[in-house]
Design a protein around this motif. Structure first.
Motif, mmCIF file in Angstrom:
data_model
loop_
_atom_site.group_PDB
_atom_site.id
_atom_site.type_symbol
_atom_site.label_atom_id
_atom_site.label_comp_id
_atom_site.label_asym_id
_atom_site.label_seq_id
_atom_site.Cartn_x
_atom_site.Cartn_y
_atom_site.Cartn_z
ATOM 1 N N GLY A 35 1.064 -1.172 0.184
ATOM 2 C CA GLY A 35 -0.533 0.125 -0.170
ATOM 3 C C GLY A 35 0.947 1.057 -0.407
ATOM 4 O O GLY A 35 0.083 2.250 0.350
ATOM 5 N N VAL A 129 -4.250 -8.935 5.140
ATOM 6 C CA VAL A 129 -4.170 -7.005 4.542
ATOM 7 C C VAL A 129 -5.965 -7.611 5.055
ATOM 8 O O VAL A 129 -6.302 -7.732 4.572
ATOM 9 C CB VAL A 129 -4.186 -7.375 2.644
ATOM 10 C CG1 VAL A 129 -4.780 -5.465 2.907
ATOM 11 C CG2 VAL A 129 -2.748 -7.193 2.969
ATOM 12 N N HIS A 274 -3.199 -4.777 -4.260
ATOM 13 C CA HIS A 274 -3.523 -3.647 -4.193
ATOM 14 C C HIS A 274 -3.964 -2.350 -5.934
ATOM 15 O O HIS A 274 -4.116 -2.000 -5.291
ATOM 16 C CB HIS A 274 -1.416 -3.472 -5.348
ATOM 17 C CG HIS A 274 -0.409 -3.288 -3.988
ATOM 18 N ND1 HIS A 274 -0.532 -4.673 -3.677
ATOM 19 C CD2 HIS A 274 0.048 -2.374 -3.487
ATOM 20 C CE1 HIS A 274 0.846 -4.464 -2.605
ATOM 21 N NE2 HIS A 274 0.793 -2.416 -2.962
ATOM 22 N N LEU A 277 -7.238 -1.282 -4.282
ATOM 23 C CA LEU A 277 -6.855 0.310 -2.877
ATOM 24 C C LEU A 277 -6.886 1.625 -4.433
ATOM 25 O O LEU A 277 -7.093 2.483 -3.790
ATOM 26 C CB LEU A 277 -5.887 0.147 -2.930
ATOM 27 C CG LEU A 277 -4.533 -0.944 -1.878
ATOM 28 C CD1 LEU A 277 -3.432 -0.725 -1.831
ATOM 29 C CD2 LEU A 277 -5.779 -1.005 -0.605
ATOM 30 N N LEU A 286 -7.819 3.007 2.341
ATOM 31 C CA LEU A 286 -6.826 3.253 3.736
ATOM 32 C C LEU A 286 -7.055 3.898 4.762
ATOM 33 O O LEU A 286 -6.277 3.853 5.715
ATOM 34 C CB LEU A 286 -4.894 3.072 2.953
ATOM 35 C CG LEU A 286 -4.624 1.548 2.191
ATOM 36 C CD1 LEU A 286 -3.481 2.429 1.385
ATOM 37 C CD2 LEU A 286 -4.532 0.368 3.409
ATOM 38 N N VAL A 330 0.446 2.344 -7.412
ATOM 39 C CA VAL A 330 0.432 2.170 -6.455
ATOM 40 C C VAL A 330 2.279 3.187 -6.529
ATOM 41 O O VAL A 330 3.148 1.906 -6.649
ATOM 42 C CB VAL A 330 0.651 1.639 -5.240
ATOM 43 C CG1 VAL A 330 0.683 1.335 -3.819
ATOM 44 C CG2 VAL A 330 -0.742 1.204 -4.720
#
Length: 405
Positions: A35, A129, A274, A277, A286, A330
């Motif tokens: 992240g 996660v 990822h 996200l 997050l 990311v």
């Protein structure tokens, strides 16, 4: 936990992480960046600390230097109150051997339990996660009087062969059977197309765990594993129960990320998590300030976008300088993307440098990788397969400082 039973947290962080190579070539899996600014171990530690489990031992073994350093420099608790998060390396306390499995790791570290004398022990994995409030699982454990409570997440029945599967008894909570990666298994009574997969998170009554570890140590045929050895033993005794992760709610969660949990033990799973996200509506947020994920913030300036540099649907860490085009990616701290460069659907670790006019697509680049001007990754599949690690789903991975041809 104030006003309740005393709880010692034990985080299992000693695995090799072979399936995540080359990211684990030089570090333990829980130390892998995730992240942008976090390490994988930060997720479990944040969940425990947010739940007021404030005495935590992180059991380490393979290539643990960066993990040990991260834990000791980041996770500093109040010594005045007797709280701590401490790495505990393998010490060969029971003879000249390393950990034989996760159960043996705890057996060799029982001095920690004897020193603290907790009522309960929360044994959690270090490389998933998710957000979870362990207090709710602990409260359920105490109310039930079980010897062990294991967290289960509902997964499609077709995926049962990838997990340890918990078969509940007729009451829906007691564990009737524990099957390690079965090829065939019945679905849940209330959801025939799904099964309970073990999340690798357990709450034990201390005496039950200690007794089980000693019994397991005397079995030469045992794998000395928590999921493969200890849980089946306690299931046979009728003292194991399952906790449905779907019942767990954390403050500030959204409808979209409630119940989110990912085992990121493979390159494809790591990459897909990822991408969760950075989608327009992230599957995992997050930025939940009511249940934060903690980490060391570093000492870098804010990211800069100069010379027409742009980034869309991306996470860009501090210290990054973007002169090119970044989408769906990311970027960890200190990444630079030069003019004319294109980064699409990729995960770039600390201090990666993308040269002028270079193209990077569908890739994971570990820290300090330098992509020369005009180079391409993710454009020519045959060439990439010759030079780099390529996952089953076509994700290209380069290890720490790996040369780009």
């Amino acid at each position: 936990m104030r006003g309740g039973p005393s709880v010692l947290g034990i985080v299992l962080a000693g695995g090799e992480g072979k399936r995540l190579m080359p990211l684990t070539a030089d570090r333990a899996k829980p130390a892998v960046t995730f992240g942008g600014t976090y390490r994988l171990v930060d997720f479990v530690l944040s969940n425990l600390v947010n739940a007021q489990v404030l005495r935590i031992c992180v059991l380490t073994q393979y290539k643990s230097h960066s993990l040990d350093r991260h834990v000791t420099t980041t996770w500093r608790m109040s010594s005045l109150l007797g709280n701590y998060v401490t790495p505990v390396p393998a010490q060969q306390r029971l003879g000249p051997r390393w950990y034989l499995g996760s159960a043996d790791a705890i057996l060799q570290s029982l001095n920690l339990v004897h020193d603290e004398q907790p009522d309960l022990i929360a044994v959690f994995g270090a490389d998933h996660v998710y957000r979870m409030d362990p207090r709710q699982m602990i409260e359920r454990h105490v109310e039930s009087g079980a010897g062990v409570t294991v967290a289960g997440i509902r997964v499609p029945r077709a995926e049962a062969s990838q997990f340890g599967i918990i078969s509940p008894a007729g009451d829906g909570t007691r564990v009737a059977r524990f099957l390690e990666k079965p090829k065939e298994v019945e679905g849940l009574p209330d959801d025939p197309h799904r099964v309970f997969a073990s999340m690798g998170n357990y709450v034990f009554t201390t005496k039950v765990l200690v007794d089980a570890l000693h019994q397991d140590s005397e079995d030469d045929d045992s794998a000395h594993d928590m999921g493969g050895s200890i849980l089946p033993m306690l299931t046979e005794r009728g003292v194991a129960q399952v906790y449905d992760f779907q019942d767990n709610h954390v403050p500030g969660e959204s409808a979209s990320d409630h119940g989110y949990w990912r085992d990121v033990g493979t390159l494809d799973a790591y990459y897909d998590a990822h991408m969760d996200l950075v989608s327009e509506r992230p599957a995992f947020h997050l930025d939940n300030r009511k249940w934060p994920i903690y980490t060391h913030p570093g000492q870098l300036p804010p990211a800069r976008f100069v010379a027409g540099g742009i980034a869309g649907e991306s996470i860009v860490g501090p210290g990054c300088v973007i002169r090119g085009q970044v989408t769906g990616s990311v970027l960890s701290p200190g990444v630079t993307v030069a003019e004319g460069a294109v980064v699409q659907g990729s995960v770039l670790h600390d201090n990666v440098r993308i040269g002028r006019g270079a193209v990077v697509r569908g890739a994971i680049l570990d820290k300090n990788v330098d992509v020369p001007p005009g180079a391409t990754i993710g454009v020519n599949p045959d060439r990439d397969a010759e030079l780099y690690t390529v996952s089953g789903n076509g994700v290209i991975a380069l290890g720490k400082g790996q040369r780009v041809e």
